[in-house]
Design a protein around this motif. Structure first.
Motif, PDB file in Angstrom:
ATOM      1  N   CYS A  82       0.739  -1.186   0.000  1.00 31.81           N
ATOM      2  CA  CYS A  82      -0.078  -0.252   0.006  1.00 31.81           C
ATOM      3  C   CYS A  82       0.750   1.308  -0.023  1.00 31.81           C
ATOM      4  O   CYS A  82       0.441   2.343  -0.684  1.00 31.81           O
ATOM      5  N   ASN A  83       1.850   1.237   0.639  1.00 30.96           N
ATOM      6  CA  ASN A  83       2.864   2.577   0.904  1.00 30.96           C
ATOM      7  C   ASN A  83       4.298   2.201   0.743  1.00 30.96           C
ATOM      8  O   ASN A  83       4.740   0.995   0.877  1.00 30.96           O
ATOM      9  N   THR A 104       6.942   4.160   6.584  1.00 32.94           N
ATOM     10  CA  THR A 104       5.955   4.110   5.267  1.00 32.94           C
ATOM     11  C   THR A 104       5.186   5.357   5.293  1.00 32.94           C
ATOM     12  O   THR A 104       5.157   6.317   6.056  1.00 32.94           O
ATOM     13  N   THR A 105       4.839   5.551   3.872  1.00 36.64           N
ATOM     14  CA  THR A 105       3.973   6.865   3.548  1.00 36.64           C
ATOM     15  C   THR A 105       2.862   6.473   4.360  1.00 36.64           C
ATOM     16  O   THR A 105       2.392   5.227   4.877  1.00 36.64           O
ATOM     17  N   ARG A 106       1.989   7.417   4.135  1.00 36.08           N
ATOM     18  CA  ARG A 106       0.515   7.216   4.830  1.00 36.08           C
ATOM     19  C   ARG A 106      -0.659   7.193   3.902  1.00 36.08           C
ATOM     20  O   ARG A 106      -1.710   7.534   4.513  1.00 36.08           O
ATOM     21  N   ARG A 107      -0.488   6.694   2.584  1.00 37.89           N
ATOM     22  CA  ARG A 107      -1.351   6.625   1.868  1.00 37.89           C
ATOM     23  C   ARG A 107      -2.328   5.304   2.189  1.00 37.89           C
ATOM     24  O   ARG A 107      -2.120   4.068   2.641  1.00 37.89           O
ATOM     25  N   GLY A 108      -3.739   5.558   2.292  1.00 38.25           N
ATOM     26  CA  GLY A 108      -4.721   4.686   2.564  1.00 38.25           C
ATOM     27  C   GLY A 108      -4.740   3.405   1.651  1.00 38.25           C
ATOM     28  O   GLY A 108      -4.680   3.911   0.259  1.00 38.25           O
ATOM     29  N   CYS A 109      -5.523   2.378   2.032  1.00 37.82           N
ATOM     30  CA  CYS A 109      -5.814   1.402   1.192  1.00 37.82           C
ATOM     31  C   CYS A 109      -6.570   0.335   1.877  1.00 37.82           C
ATOM     32  O   CYS A 109      -6.664   0.393   3.193  1.00 37.82           O
ATOM     33  N   PRO A 110      -7.570  -0.373   1.187  1.00 39.94           N
ATOM     34  CA  PRO A 110      -8.244  -1.358   1.889  1.00 39.94           C
ATOM     35  C   PRO A 110      -7.723  -2.199   2.788  1.00 39.94           C
ATOM     36  O   PRO A 110      -8.159  -2.901   3.727  1.00 39.94           O
ATOM     37  N   GLN A 111      -6.335  -2.515   2.408  1.00 40.20           N
ATOM     38  CA  GLN A 111      -5.725  -3.610   3.074  1.00 40.20           C
ATOM     39  C   GLN A 111      -4.406  -3.006   4.030  1.00 40.20           C
ATOM     40  O   GLN A 111      -3.509  -3.775   4.195  1.00 40.20           O
ATOM     41  N   LEU A 112      -4.765  -2.183   4.692  1.00 49.73           N
ATOM     42  CA  LEU A 112      -3.824  -1.480   5.702  1.00 49.73           C
ATOM     43  C   LEU A 112      -3.412  -2.644   6.735  1.00 49.73           C
ATOM     44  O   LEU A 112      -2.110  -2.647   7.106  1.00 49.73           O
ATOM     45  N   GLU A 113      -4.242  -3.406   7.060  1.00 49.03           N
ATOM     46  CA  GLU A 113      -3.848  -4.450   8.097  1.00 49.03           C
ATOM     47  C   GLU A 113      -2.859  -5.376   7.612  1.00 49.03           C
ATOM     48  O   GLU A 113      -1.740  -5.761   8.170  1.00 49.03           O
TER      49      GLU A 113
END
Length: 152
Positions: A82-83, A104-113
């Protein structure tokens, strides 16, 4: 009659199990080291590694494949899926590895976990084993954390 499909699915698990067995027996590949200029050397360095498995068998479906590279100065760059990731790596005797300053960068995505599981694997890695084009990370308790495949 055994078909090729179940064997193909079992291959990554067999490779990781063999790697764990070899590590438990004290198998050694040449330990990475620093040359006289202080640069890192060894099979992990200046090679792209793509995530294969988390643990011994779990494949992640991420927006982009997680990967990392380590340069000769010990800088790690890559993606957790994601990042973007950046950090520092120290390599030692007996296939020791220590990843520090991982950010890491802080870009969001559905699979952050799942992305967090990738970064946790790197931060927790204590030892590694390379078998052909496969890299396996082990935790301090000798538990398999996950596996990576050398990119072509």
């Amino acid at each position: 009659m055994v078909t090729a499909q179940p064997m193909r699915k079992a291959r990554p698990l067999l490779v990781l199990a063999a790697a764990a067995l070899l590590a438990a027996c004290g198998s050694r590949s040449p330990a990475p080291s620093e040359d006289s200029s202080g640069a890192l050397e060894g099979p992990l360095v200046e090679q792209r590694w793509n995530l294969l498995l988390v643990g011994t068998s779990e494949r992640l479906s991420m927006p982009e494949p997680p990967w990392f590279e380590i340069d000769r100065e010990g800088r790690l760059v890559g993606s957790d899926g994601c990042n973007e990731m950046r950090g520092r790596v120290r390599l030692g005797d007996s296939q020791r590895i220590e990843v520090t300053e991982l950010a890491t960068t802080r870009r969001g995505c559905p699979q952050l976990e799942d992305a967090a599981r990738v970064t946790a694997m790197l931060e927790t890695a204590y030892r590694y084993l390379i078998d052909h084009d496969r890299l396996v990370f082990f935790g301090p308790d000798q538990r398999v954390l996950g596996g990576w495949r050398q990119a072509n």
